[in-house]
Structures are given as structure tokens and as C-alpha cells.
Write an enzyme that holds these catalytic residues in place. Sequence first.
Site, PDB file in Angstrom:
ATOM      1  N   LYS A 109     -15.544  -8.615   5.469  1.00 28.38           N
ATOM      2  CA  LYS A 109     -15.513  -9.575   6.571  1.00 28.38           C
ATOM      3  C   LYS A 109     -15.191  -8.836   7.866  1.00 28.38           C
ATOM      4  CE  LYS A 109     -13.266 -11.964   3.424  1.00 28.38           C
ATOM      5  NZ  LYS A 109     -11.909 -12.169   3.107  1.00 28.38           N
ATOM      6  N   HIS A 149       0.837  -1.200   0.000  1.00 27.98           N
ATOM      7  CA  HIS A 149       0.000   0.000   0.000  1.00 27.98           C
ATOM      8  C   HIS A 149       0.878   1.258   0.000  1.00 27.98           C
ATOM      9  CE1 HIS A 149      -3.059  -2.697   2.192  1.00 27.98           C
ATOM     10  NE2 HIS A 149      -3.585  -2.454   1.011  1.00 27.98           N
ATOM     11  N   ARG A 188      -2.293  -6.193  -8.893  1.00 28.53           N
ATOM     12  CA  ARG A 188      -1.157  -7.073  -8.637  1.00 28.53           C
ATOM     13  C   ARG A 188      -1.134  -8.257  -9.583  1.00 28.53           C
ATOM     14  NH1 ARG A 188      -2.800  -7.784  -2.569  1.00 28.53           N
ATOM     15  NH2 ARG A 188      -4.714  -7.933  -3.775  1.00 28.53           N
ATOM     16  N   SER A 197      -2.836  -7.799   2.486  1.00 31.54           N
ATOM     17  CA  SER A 197      -3.123  -7.714   3.927  1.00 31.54           C
ATOM     18  C   SER A 197      -3.527  -9.077   4.466  1.00 31.54           C
ATOM     19  CB  SER A 197      -4.256  -6.719   4.190  1.00 31.54           C
ATOM     20  OG  SER A 197      -3.864  -5.434   3.834  1.00 31.54           O
TER      21      SER A 197
END
Length: 161
Positions: free
Chosen positions: A42, A18, A91, A129
Site C-alpha cells: 500500500k 522489529h 507473532r 507497524s
Amino acid sequence: MTKLAVYPGSFDPITRGHEDLIRRGLVFSDHVVVAVATQVAKQPLFTLEERLALVTTVLGRDARLEVQPFDGLLVEFARRIGAPVIVRGLRYVSDFEYEYQMALMNRKLAPEIETLFLVPSFDLTYLSSSLVREVARFGGAVGDLVHPAVSKALAAKFAKR
Ligand code: PNS
């Protein structure tokens, strides 16, 4: 006129990936607002306050960078702060479908706002993450994947469990 860009995400937690993209955002904008989503899909590992605090620590003192929470639609937030550009990182191929869908929906909702996809640094491409959380949960080393403050926060979080 200030060229403003929004870099949105869950940041649960913020990673070196990030950070890399935030800095790349400064190549074409004067000011990047890192927009931390209040509602995430979530149950997040870190609370909103923790995620905001970690992003603030990681960014340090740089007048060109700012952290703000947002809820509801991202494009409404971008409109409210006057940002014509949303920055997202791409990505892998697997990111593409979701990111493309989101960009098109955001354009439908707000045609005046552009989504700009940036490619991360080669050595950070595999990073996410969720992977960082997984490794840290089982006591693996994440020291070179996240800022030391994040590493410390992860260790503290999992020590409590
Ligand atoms: O880090 P993430 O989880 O990939 O970030 C996703 C996020 C928070 C940027 C995205 O889910 C989002 O923009 N949520 C706000 C609601 C919204 O505007 N959704 C897009 C409409 S298609």
C-alpha cells in the site's frame, strides 16, 4: 566466514518489535542486514528515504548491523549479498499462512536460502507497524512501542496532515 542473515520488511515505521527480532538474529549470525523494501503493497506513510533513515537511527552504531534498501525479489537480494538465511518474525496464527506461503515460494525460487522464523518477546507480540500508525494518527501514545526518533517522526508526519 561471516554468517550473514537478512531481515526484510517494509519498516513503515520500524517498531520495538522489529528491533527485538533484529537483535535475536544476532544470536545465530554475525551480521544482520536489515533490508528495507522499496516497493510496498500500500501507499507507505514514510518514504523509502525516511524509512531507511529511521532504521539507521534506531540501530545506532553496531558494526554487526547494516541497513540496505532492496527492490524486486527478496531472494535475489539475499543471493546478491551472499546471505543464506532470511529471518522473519511470527507473532500470531494469522501471520502464519502468509509467512508460510512466502517461505515456500522463496525456497522454490532459491532452494539454497533458508527462512528462519523467530518468536518475538512476549510483551511485543501484539505490536505491528500498522497498529502504531493507527494509534499515532489519532494522537495516541506510542512512546513505549517505538524508538523516540520514530515517535518524533510520527508526530511530525501527522502534525502536517
Ligand atoms: O514488513 P512486511 O510488509 O511484512 O514485509 C514484506 C516483504 C517486503 C518482506 C515481502 O513483501 C517481500 O519480500 N517483498 C519483495 C518481493 C518478494 O520477494 N516477495 C516474496 C516472493 S513470495
